[in-house]
Design a protein around this motif. Structure first.
Motif, mmCIF file in Angstrom:
data_model
loop_
_atom_site.group_PDB
_atom_site.id
_atom_site.type_symbol
_atom_site.label_atom_id
_atom_site.label_comp_id
_atom_site.label_asym_id
_atom_site.label_seq_id
_atom_site.Cartn_x
_atom_site.Cartn_y
_atom_site.Cartn_z
ATOM 1 N N PRO A 104 34.714 38.863 33.032
ATOM 2 C CA PRO A 104 35.328 38.864 34.369
ATOM 3 C C PRO A 104 35.929 40.224 34.739
ATOM 4 C CG PRO A 104 35.925 36.871 33.203
ATOM 5 C CD PRO A 104 35.196 37.750 32.217
ATOM 6 N N GLU A 105 36.433 40.966 33.747
ATOM 7 C CA GLU A 105 36.998 42.287 34.018
ATOM 8 C C GLU A 105 35.930 43.243 34.545
ATOM 9 O OE1 GLU A 105 37.542 40.691 31.011
ATOM 10 O OE2 GLU A 105 39.526 40.013 31.616
ATOM 11 N N LEU A 106 34.739 43.198 33.955
ATOM 12 C CA LEU A 106 33.637 44.033 34.440
ATOM 13 C C LEU A 106 33.239 43.640 35.855
ATOM 14 C CD1 LEU A 106 31.304 44.305 31.315
ATOM 15 C CD2 LEU A 106 32.454 46.174 32.472
ATOM 16 N N VAL A 107 33.224 42.344 36.119
ATOM 17 C CA VAL A 107 32.857 41.864 37.454
ATOM 18 C C VAL A 107 33.855 42.378 38.486
ATOM 19 C CG1 VAL A 107 32.563 39.822 38.896
ATOM 20 C CG2 VAL A 107 31.659 39.835 36.570
ATOM 21 N N VAL A 108 35.145 42.282 38.166
ATOM 22 C CA VAL A 108 36.168 42.725 39.114
ATOM 23 C C VAL A 108 36.103 44.241 39.302
ATOM 24 C CG1 VAL A 108 38.654 42.892 39.523
ATOM 25 C CG2 VAL A 108 37.670 40.760 38.683
ATOM 26 N N LYS A 109 35.945 44.999 38.216
ATOM 27 C CA LYS A 109 35.842 46.468 38.326
ATOM 28 C C LYS A 109 34.644 46.865 39.182
ATOM 29 C CE LYS A 109 37.037 47.343 33.683
ATOM 30 N NZ LYS A 109 36.776 48.129 32.486
ATOM 31 N N HIS A 120 38.974 46.959 51.441
ATOM 32 C CA HIS A 120 39.846 46.700 50.306
ATOM 33 C C HIS A 120 40.936 45.686 50.623
ATOM 34 C CE1 HIS A 120 38.779 50.433 47.687
ATOM 35 N NE2 HIS A 120 37.797 49.569 47.796
ATOM 36 N N LYS A 121 41.386 45.627 51.874
ATOM 37 C CA LYS A 121 42.398 44.640 52.248
ATOM 38 C C LYS A 121 41.841 43.231 52.055
ATOM 39 C CE LYS A 121 43.167 44.085 56.576
ATOM 40 N NZ LYS A 121 43.585 44.177 57.982
ATOM 41 N N PHE A 122 40.602 43.008 52.502
ATOM 42 C CA PHE A 122 39.968 41.702 52.345
ATOM 43 C C PHE A 122 39.656 41.426 50.875
ATOM 44 C CE2 PHE A 122 38.688 43.258 56.574
ATOM 45 C CZ PHE A 122 39.377 42.325 57.341
ATOM 46 N N ILE A 132 43.454 36.270 40.578
ATOM 47 C CA ILE A 132 43.255 37.497 39.800
ATOM 48 C C ILE A 132 44.280 38.523 40.282
ATOM 49 C CG2 ILE A 132 41.670 39.386 39.283
ATOM 50 C CD1 ILE A 132 39.383 37.382 39.722
ATOM 51 N N ASP A 133 45.040 39.065 39.338
ATOM 52 C CA ASP A 133 46.034 40.078 39.671
ATOM 53 C C ASP A 133 45.326 41.414 39.865
ATOM 54 O OD1 ASP A 133 48.377 41.491 40.061
ATOM 55 O OD2 ASP A 133 48.791 41.676 37.908
ATOM 56 N N TRP A 134 45.247 41.873 41.110
ATOM 57 C CA TRP A 134 44.506 43.094 41.412
ATOM 58 C C TRP A 134 45.267 44.347 41.031
ATOM 59 C CZ3 TRP A 134 46.732 46.568 44.634
ATOM 60 C CH2 TRP A 134 47.723 46.098 45.497
ATOM 61 N N THR A 135 46.575 44.252 40.761
ATOM 62 C CA THR A 135 47.366 45.455 40.471
ATOM 63 C C THR A 135 46.925 46.137 39.180
ATOM 64 O OG1 THR A 135 49.074 44.084 39.417
ATOM 65 C CG2 THR A 135 49.386 44.665 41.746
ATOM 66 N N GLU A 136 46.395 45.366 38.213
ATOM 67 C CA GLU A 136 45.938 46.009 36.978
ATOM 68 C C GLU A 136 44.634 46.777 37.185
ATOM 69 O OE1 GLU A 136 43.898 42.912 34.169
ATOM 70 O OE2 GLU A 136 45.633 41.945 35.115
ATOM 71 N N TYR A 137 43.978 46.549 38.315
ATOM 72 C CA TYR A 137 42.740 47.265 38.641
ATOM 73 C C TYR A 137 42.972 48.329 39.723
ATOM 74 C CZ TYR A 137 40.745 43.264 36.229
ATOM 75 O OH TYR A 137 40.449 42.312 35.305
ATOM 76 N N ALA A 138 44.214 48.674 39.970
ATOM 77 C CA ALA A 138 44.567 49.619 41.028
ATOM 78 C C ALA A 138 43.820 50.955 40.946
ATOM 79 C CB ALA A 138 46.066 49.847 41.057
ATOM 80 N N PRO A 139 43.568 51.521 39.747
ATOM 81 C CA PRO A 139 42.839 52.802 39.709
ATOM 82 C C PRO A 139 41.433 52.719 40.311
ATOM 83 C CG PRO A 139 43.850 52.355 37.573
ATOM 84 C CD PRO A 139 44.044 51.135 38.415
ATOM 85 N N TYR A 140 40.823 51.548 40.287
ATOM 86 C CA TYR A 140 39.463 51.408 40.804
ATOM 87 C C TYR A 140 39.429 51.346 42.335
ATOM 88 C CZ TYR A 140 38.239 50.637 36.004
ATOM 89 O OH TYR A 140 38.067 50.799 34.666
ATOM 90 N N PHE A 141 40.577 51.184 42.965
ATOM 91 C CA PHE A 141 40.620 51.182 44.421
ATOM 92 C C PHE A 141 40.535 52.592 44.990
ATOM 93 C CE2 PHE A 141 42.322 46.899 43.798
ATOM 94 C CZ PHE A 141 41.622 46.221 44.757
ATOM 95 N N ASN A 142 40.597 53.614 44.151
ATOM 96 C CA ASN A 142 40.520 54.993 44.624
ATOM 97 C C ASN A 142 39.166 55.499 44.480
ATOM 98 O OD1 ASN A 142 43.266 54.985 45.067
ATOM 99 N ND2 ASN A 142 43.699 55.659 43.006
#
Length: 142
Positions: A104-109, A120-122, A132-142
């Protein structure tokens, strides 16, 4: 009087047709650009297919369901294209990490990386709906 109304209708219809053809041409041109080969001889779409084919055996029912759930907010007309693009990015991450199974981590990344910034808002809302807590994936939003 009747002739003026008719001529105005023809001009309006012509304007609508030119506008719709321009919009369609824009999307066709974008697809054309994605099919153009890059320096390595493969296009963006070829690489997506390559990543999907090489990681097809890694997918589990759980991760496929997660991908389908995350892609659900995308309008039905574009859902298959979005799923393919996202699956290609997920496959790229899986190959880079030499994953033995899709997590699931790979899918979310991959989902975050394949999604345009304007969405990204949606995306964050969809991740919250999946608990799913999106804050742990925050670096991928950049």
């Amino acid at each position: 009087m009747m002739m003026d109304w008719f001529m105005n209708g023809i001009v309006l219809w012509g304007f609508i047709m030119v506008t719709l053809m321009a919009i369609g041409g824009f999307f066709m041109f974008r697809k054309f650009l994605k099919k153009l080969p890059k320096a390595d001889g493969k296009s963006m779409m070829d690489w997506e297919d390559e990543y999907i084919d090489r990681t097809r055996h890694l997918w589990t029912e759980e991760t496929l369901e997660l991908l389908n759930a995350l892609v659900l907010p995308v309008p039905a007309a574009f859902r298959d294209v979005a799923r393919r693009k996202i699956a290609g990015k997920i496959g790229e991450f899986a190959l880079k990490e030499r994953a033995r199974v899709m997590t699931p981590e790979l899918v979310v990344k991959g989902y975050i990386s394949a999604t345009p910034k304007r969405d990204h808002k949606f995306l964050k809302k969809a991740l919250k709906e999946q608990s799913i807590d999106w804050t742990e994936y925050a670096p991928y939003f950049n």
